[in-house]
Design an enzyme around this catalytic site. Structure first.
Site, PDB file in Angstrom:
ATOM      1  CB  SER A   1      -2.695   9.253   3.096  1.00 21.66           C
ATOM      2  OG  SER A   1      -2.655  10.082   1.982  1.00 21.66           O
TER       3      SER A   1
ATOM      4  CG  ASP B   1       0.378   7.942   0.524  1.00 22.39           C
ATOM      5  OD1 ASP B   1       0.128   9.163   0.631  1.00 22.39           O
ATOM      6  OD2 ASP B   1      -0.453   7.120   0.116  1.00 22.39           O
TER       7      ASP B   1
ATOM      8  CG  ASP C   1      -1.537   9.136  -2.639  1.00 24.87           C
ATOM      9  OD1 ASP C   1      -1.112  10.070  -1.928  1.00 24.87           O
ATOM     10  OD2 ASP C   1      -2.498   8.421  -2.300  1.00 24.87           O
TER      11      ASP C   1
HETATM   12 MG    MG Z   1      -1.617  10.218   0.109  1.00 25.38          MG
END
Ligand code: MG
Length: 459
Positions: free
Chosen positions: A99, A245, A247
């Site tokens: 992440s 990533d 998100d």
């Molecule tokens: Mg992330």
């Protein structure tokens, strides 16, 4: 399995490559996970990290060796893996990504057949299996096979555009111009498909998924200087920063000013809530501005412990249609029950198009607050002593309401202080929020003094 430097948490395992995470560790973890899942296919994706190809090979070896078939998505956002797990009816998924952590880190994010991260119970069951010893490997004729699929980024975009909350036509008509900083992470290729289909003019920054992060990859305001400058230079309507990533997403306004990850979520809630109704679900450390936004639309806020799966589970349990985490994690379960930065981009663009407002206008509707994040070092104290210090803290805030959803949160009329003991270091993490700088500094100072005094007494 005890490996120095490997940090195992509910949703997966992480470490610095070569100092905790390596090919052997990854293969064993993946094999344990594969045999724990049982029958079925496992979806594997990864972010763009330089160690990603090594990790993909190791994880695939472990899964195939445990008898699982693997569907390999290549370099994709984390939410794309969850989506593929659900679409394919897979047994589970692994996203290889650390992440927002620096490039030398890598990690496994583990998902169940629901396409969401493991719950605390599932994580504990898996951990027990891992601690019990070496994984079970199958014989030659039971080894799994690997299939590659490259279509999931566009399947993911289809899913986002199919949401009634996203109005591609309105976005196209408004003729928006934006800048997107993908930090050389996994989000670039999928973001390109999305923005092309939304008809938005884009200036791209670091959209190639090379894994050579040009800056600190966390989309915090202090890391978004280049994005802000490019927005000003290109006279863009909005700037987006994805984490590696994809998100999480954070927004920069039309003047190049980062509005912050907390406000990025709050504006989406303000836009979506009147359309969907119901309660809003966020974690305990998300901005209190969410309460003000919810109240504006006659809704209630439910707060969960920190950790994406906790928010997801509560949303699914109570049927909430909008929620997330104040770190720029936007969740709309009808599209994706986990945080989705690409969905965040589409919702923001729709909000701009449908309201005719500027970013600063939408952000200006969110009550201004100030947050502070600090650490208090408590070297030489045992976990029990630290717990006792936190136990005593509410006595120093007699006017506060005490919330023990996660660690200790003290809510006053001015704002709140949230303290948690770190599980990995002798420190207490302190997060505070209030309406003004003076008020938040006052909360932090009081909490610090109290902890300092009882620490001195405890020694
Ligand atoms: Mg992330």
């Amino acid at each position: 399995m005890r490996v120095k430097g490997l940090i195992f948490s509910v949703s997966g395992a992480r470490g610095i490559v070569g100092q905790g995470i390596d090919a052997v560790v990854l293969t064993e973890l993946a094999a344990h996970f594969g045999s724990w899942l049982g029958e079925g296919t496992v979806v594997v994706g990864r972010d763009s990290r330089i160690s990603g190809e090594m990790a993909r090979g190791a994880v695939t070896a472990g899964l195939l060796g445990a008898g699982r078939d693997v569907v390999d998505l290549g370099i994709v956002p984390t939410p794309t893996v969850g989506l593929a797990v659900r679409k394919l009816g897979a047994a589970g998924g692994i996203q290889i990504s650390a992440s927002h952590n620096p490039a030398e880190w890598n990690a496994l994010k583990l998902m169940s057949s629901r396409g969401i991260f493991l719950t605390a119970q599932e994580g504990a069951n898996l951990k027990a299996r891992i601690d019990a010893g070496r994984p079970e490997f199958v014989g030659a004729f039971d080894v799994g096979s690997r299939t590659r699929r490259q279509d999931f980024p566009s399947v993911h975009v289809d899913e986002i555009l199919a949401s009634p909350l996203v109005d591609a036509e309105a976005v196209r008509e408004r003729g928006l111009r934006c800048v997107v900083d993908c930090v050389a992470g996994a989000g670039g290729p999928t973001a390109r498909i999305l923005l092309e289909r939304l008809g938005v003019k884009v200036s791209w920054l670091h959209d190639g998924p090379t894994g050579r992060f040009p800056r600190n990859p966390e989309p915090l305001p202090e890391n978004l200087t280049e994005l802000g400058e490019t927005v000003r230079e290109k006279k863009a309507d909005i700037g987006f920063a994805l984490d590696p990533d994809a998100d999480r997403v954070a927004v920069v306004d039309e003047t190049g000013r980062p509005i912050g990850e907390e406000v990025t979520l709050a504006v989406v809630v303000d836009f979506v809530l009147p359309q969907v109704g119901g309660d809003v679900v966020v974690n305990v450390s998300t901005t209190m501005a969410i309460e003000a936004v919810a109240e504006r639309h006659g809704a209630k806020v439910r707060r969960t412990p920190v950790g994406e799966v906790n928010v997801t589970e509560e949303m699914l349990r109570c049927g909430a249609r909008i929620g997330g985490e104040g770190n720029g994690g936007i969740i709309v379960p009808a599209v994706n029950p986990g945080r989705d930065g690409l969905l965040g981009i589409a919702l923001w663009l729709t909000a701009l198009a449908k309201t005719g407002e500027k970013v600063s206008g939408l952000a200006g509707r969110i009550p201004a607050t100030v947050m502070r994040k600090e650490k208090i070092e408590l070297k030489g104290l045992t976990d029990d002593q630290v717990d006792q210090i936190l136990e005593d803290l509410p006595a120093g805030f007699p006017e506060a309401r005490v919330d023990r959803t996660d660690g200790l949160k003290l809510l006053t009329d001015e704002g709140w202080v949230h303290v948690r003991r770190s599980n990995t270091e002798p420190i207490v993490r302190l997060l505070a929020e209030a309406g003004t700088e003076t008020a938040v500094d006052d909360l932090v100072r009081r909490a610090r003094d109290l902890v300092g005094r009882s620490a001195a007494a405890g020694r």
